[in-house]
Scaffold this active site. Structure first.
Site, PDB file in Angstrom:
ATOM      1  CG  HIS A  67      -1.650   1.472   1.627  1.00  0.00           C
ATOM      2  ND1 HIS A  67      -2.533   1.848   0.475  1.00  0.00           N
ATOM      3  CD2 HIS A  67      -1.440   1.986   2.437  1.00  0.00           C
ATOM      4  CE1 HIS A  67      -3.005   3.111   0.963  1.00  0.00           C
ATOM      5  NE2 HIS A  67      -2.481   3.166   2.130  1.00  0.00           N
ATOM      6  CG  HIS A  92       1.234   6.995   4.014  1.00  0.00           C
ATOM      7  ND1 HIS A  92       1.275   6.342   3.125  1.00  0.00           N
ATOM      8  CD2 HIS A  92      -0.356   6.551   4.406  1.00  0.00           C
ATOM      9  CE1 HIS A  92       0.639   5.342   2.821  1.00  0.00           C
ATOM     10  NE2 HIS A  92      -0.491   5.709   3.457  1.00  0.00           N
ATOM     11  CG  ASP A  93      -0.562   4.147   6.630  1.00  0.00           C
ATOM     12  OD1 ASP A  93      -1.186   5.160   7.131  1.00  0.00           O
ATOM     13  OD2 ASP A  93      -0.931   3.391   5.634  1.00  0.00           O
ATOM     14  CD  GLU A  96      -3.473   5.849  11.282  1.00  0.00           C
ATOM     15  OE1 GLU A  96      -4.550   5.293  11.385  1.00  0.00           O
ATOM     16  OE2 GLU A  96      -2.874   6.181  10.130  1.00  0.00           O
ATOM     17  CG  ASP A  97      -1.090   1.679  10.902  1.00  0.00           C
ATOM     18  OD1 ASP A  97      -1.784   2.196  11.648  1.00  0.00           O
ATOM     19  OD2 ASP A  97      -1.320   1.530   9.588  1.00  0.00           O
ATOM     20  CG  ASP A 159      -3.533   7.143   2.085  1.00  0.00           C
ATOM     21  OD1 ASP A 159      -3.351   5.760   1.814  1.00  0.00           O
ATOM     22  OD2 ASP A 159      -4.223   7.423   2.896  1.00  0.00           O
TER      23      ASP A 159
END
Length: 754
Positions: A67, A92-93, A96-97, A159
């Protein structure tokens, strides 16, 4: 390396191969651009993200790292961004993750990349209060970061595009939420940034998931009529090719086919069938200027040559060269009559204009070192307008979504100041909006406006070419009714801020008067006593009571009602306010409904049948019936509202309260009736009403007609018929039956509010 690879399973080897191929494609795309080649930092970001997401899979089953790679690919290939953006897209994630922090990213990849990732990171829930929407707060944070670095929103759009391309693996309720959010926010945002190709794909993908049957129907119709369009194109283009060859241009002539979403939108708004849409085909001429400095002159030369071949439409000429759109779009448009008697739109653009039309402001870098005539100031103005909106703290973040949507995604008109300066305003802007656009002082103290030297009301809607003069007075103050016709974010924001300030001041005065009153009456200012006083004046809450006192709308004297005992006195307040007893609240036992809604599984599709419909509410804004594509919205009061998926209210709900959306499907088996309003219009003639009644009487449907209303004017009749019907098939049958009458020009269902 041997230790890690020898333990890989066949599936893991396959995943590795797929991941490496995707990353290699990204590198190849990046290396083919004009950006400085910073392959090392991109590879470092890829390896870091790959390790951070190790072992995680998407709902579709593929490794999660694919992704971020896909998002970086879109940012690079389809928007034209460079290494900083590619690194941020790959990472980018991560924040957050995973357990990595923004500080970690800043140390490894620098503050620029870290700040972009921070702007892209969603906000964790539970800190904004009961009324706040997590989606709205996330979007607000995105805008705050975006106003400092436009790359944040460009990567976010990348995204969202990849999420939409892979939406099929999500639950239906999530599909509706994400598609609705995309149509409401991200597609207009892409349009505003000039990303036309991405905007179009986002709209079509949203349409495909929200209305799959209509999407397939339009795709099938486009396929079945392709041969006709090809024939028109083949007949229309040869004389144009000869002209361009004679002029010595290097060029391309392309077919532009109207998108399924755009066609469906026009069918809905104009209430026409597919075969009544005549601008499905357009011709696009993209030329390479012979001299970049003469690019605009050459564009007009091509247009002049076209007018010698085909007759132009007298009112369809659009000059986006002299006055580009706010998103940077430039072109010449007009519609020409073909030799076969069909109107065909032609768009003329240079290669630079075409790149900017497809890739937006991000495409400007290609031409920075060349002699092109372009202006990037519009982007700065747009970002400044975002900062202006965000500088005024909104009492409710959800209002921000509407404010942003209202101002930043509008089409533009061009107007003039008294000194002849050109100002760009959103379409439908009013004279009051213009006053606030020039300066907040002008807007606040504006008491009259002259447009083209004539006095007009503040609510006057501006037109392109208007010259506007603002008349002010220090005595003039902002009025609440201005919100009824102020349309731009700046005007509405300033008016609301002033009104809020005045409201706070009135509430402060009111609280002081309330405290003095209780002291004078020798009573305690308990919530019970204040509530009795509030009910006596029929006000909603304490704030409203304080505001009414501060604004001198009510006066406290010797009360008719003892606020302690509730007993009525015969002296006192009756001098000021006639006593009216509190309104009796209708006692409705809603326990069953609330229990039903609380027990819903939001991940499953609810079947709407005779039993479940009794515990739901049909939304009056769109009045859905069986056959409509619908969704459910769980309200804060634990009721379930049924909306059409295309309903504007539902679109806002999907954007604001996506987690409260539930998938629905009809299963009524024609056992229930639903109210439907059908609008009819046609030529007035003797016996029209009898003919309508007769044709309805002779249908095979078991019709229940509730109301008929018809007005006539200058030989045209216009009216509505209200029925009780089973489903959309009944609606189609009635409309088709009515349209067979030669009197009737149009018959369509109207979503009328109760």
């Amino acid at each position: 390396m041997t230790d890690t690879t020898k333990k890989l399973t066949p599936q893991e080897l396959k995943d590795e191969e797929m991941i490496n191929a995707a990353f290699q494609k990204l590198l190849d795309t990046y290396l083919a651009t004009n950006h400085r080649k910073k392959v090392e930092v991109i590879t470092k970001a890829f390896n870091f993200a790959k390790q951070a997401h190790k072992g995680v899979r998407r709902r579709s089953g593929e490794p999660y790292i694919l992704h971020p790679i896909a998002v970086a690919q879109i940012a690079c290939e389809e928007i034209g961004l460079g290494s900083t953006s590619i690194c941020a897209a790959l990472l980018h994630d991560v924040e957050e993750d995973t357990d990595y922090t923004n500080e970690d990213l800043s140390n490894l990849f620098g503050p620029k990349v870290a700040n972009i990732v921070e702007g892209l990171t969603k906000i964790s829930g539970g800190i904004f209060g009961d009324r706040a929407s997590l989606q709205a707060e996330t979007f607000k944070k995105l805008l705050l970061t975006m106003s400092d670095d436009i790359r944040v929103i460009l990567i976010k759009i990348s995204d969202r595009l990849h999420n939409m391309r892979t939406l099929s693996s999500m639950l239906p309720s999530k599909q509706y939420k994400i598609a609705g959010e995309t149509l409401y926010i991200y597609a207009p945002l892409a349009d505003r940034l000039g990303l036309n190709k991405i905007k179009t794909e986002l709209e079509d993908l949203s349409f495909r998931y929200e209305h799959p049957e209509e999407y397939k129907m339009i795709e099938d119709m486009l396929a079945s009529t392709q041969a006709d369009r090809t024939s028109i194109f083949d007949n229309f283009v040869p004389p144009i090719r000869k002209m361009l060859d004679d002029m010595g241009f290097n060029y391309q002539i392309q077919q532009r086919i109207k998108t399924p979403y755009s066609i469906w939108n026009k069918m809905q708004n104009k209430h026409v069938a597919f075969n009544e849409i005549y601008d499905i085909l357009a011709i696009r001429i993209v030329y390479v200027p012979l001299n970049r400095k003469q690019e605009i002159d050459e564009c007009f030369s091509i247009y002049a040559g076209l007018t010698k071949i085909y007759r132009p439409h007298p009112t369809r000429f659009r000059d986006w060269l002299s006055s580009p759109k706010a998103n940077g779009y430039q072109a010449l448009h007009n519609t020409f009559m073909s030799a076969q008697g069909k109107w065909i739109e032609v768009q003329i653009r240079s290669d630079r204009m075409n790149d900017i039309a497809e890739q937006g402001f991000a495409a400007h870098w290609k031409y920075k070192d060349k002699d092109a005539d372009y202006d990037e100031n519009e982007l700065d103005k747009w970002l400044d307008s975002i900062k202006e909106i965000l500088d005024d703290p909104q009492p409710d973040t959800l209002d921000l979504l509407d404010t942003i949507k209202l101002n930043l995604f509008s089409k533009e008109i061009l107007v003039f100041t008294p000194k002849g300066e050109i100002k760009t305003m959103p379409n439908n802007a009013t004279a009051l909006d213009f006053a606030f656009h020039i300066h907040s002082f002008l807007g606040t103290h504006c008491f009259a406006v002259k447009v083209n030297h004539k006095l007009v009301p503040l609510s006057y809607r501006l037109k392109s070419g208007d010259q506007i003069e603002i008349l002010t007075s220090r005595e003039q103050q902002v009025k609440p009714e201005w919100l009824n016709f102020a349309t731009t974010a700046k005007a509405r924001g300033k008016i609301q801020a002033i009104l809020r300030r005045e409201k706070r001041e009135k509430m402060r005065i009111g609280e002081e008067r309330l405290a003095a009153f209780f002291k004078e009456q020798d009573l305690e200012a308990t919530s019970t006593n204040i509530d009795r006083l509030r009910r006596f004046h029929e006000l909603a809450d304490r704030d409203e009571l304080a505001q009414a006192l501060g604004a001198n709308k009510i006066e406290l004297g010797q009360p008719d009602v003892d606020v302690l005992t509730g007993k009525v006195r015969k002296t006192g307040w009756r001098r000021y306010v006639p006593f009216i007893g509190p309104k009796k609240q209708a006692e409705v036992n809603s326990t069953d409904v609330e229990d039903f809604v609380r027990g819903l599984n939001r991940k499953q599709t609810l079947v709407l049948n005779e039993d479940t419909l009794q515990k739901c509410a049909i939304a009056p804004c769109c009045r859905p019936i069986p056959g409509d594509d619908v969704l459910g919205y769980i309200t804060p009061q634990n009721t379930l509202e049924i909306h059409k998926r295309s309903c504007p209210t539902a679109t806002k709900l999907k954007t604001r309260y996506g987690n409260n959306i539930i998938a629905l499907k009809w299963d009524t088996h024609r056992t229930l009736y639903f109210p439907v309003c059908i609008h009819i219009k046609g030529v007035d003639d003797h016996g029209v009403l009898y003919a309508i009644a007769d044709v309805l009487h002779n249908t095979e449907l078991d019709l229940v007609i509730k109301h008929i209303s018809i007005d006539t004017n200058d030989g045209i009749f216009d009216g509505t018929i209200e029925f009780l019907l089973h489903d959309t098939d009944d609606v189609k049958q009635i409309c088709d039956t009515l349209l067979r009458l030669h009197y009737i020009e149009s018959a369509y269902r109207e979503d009328k509010k109760d």
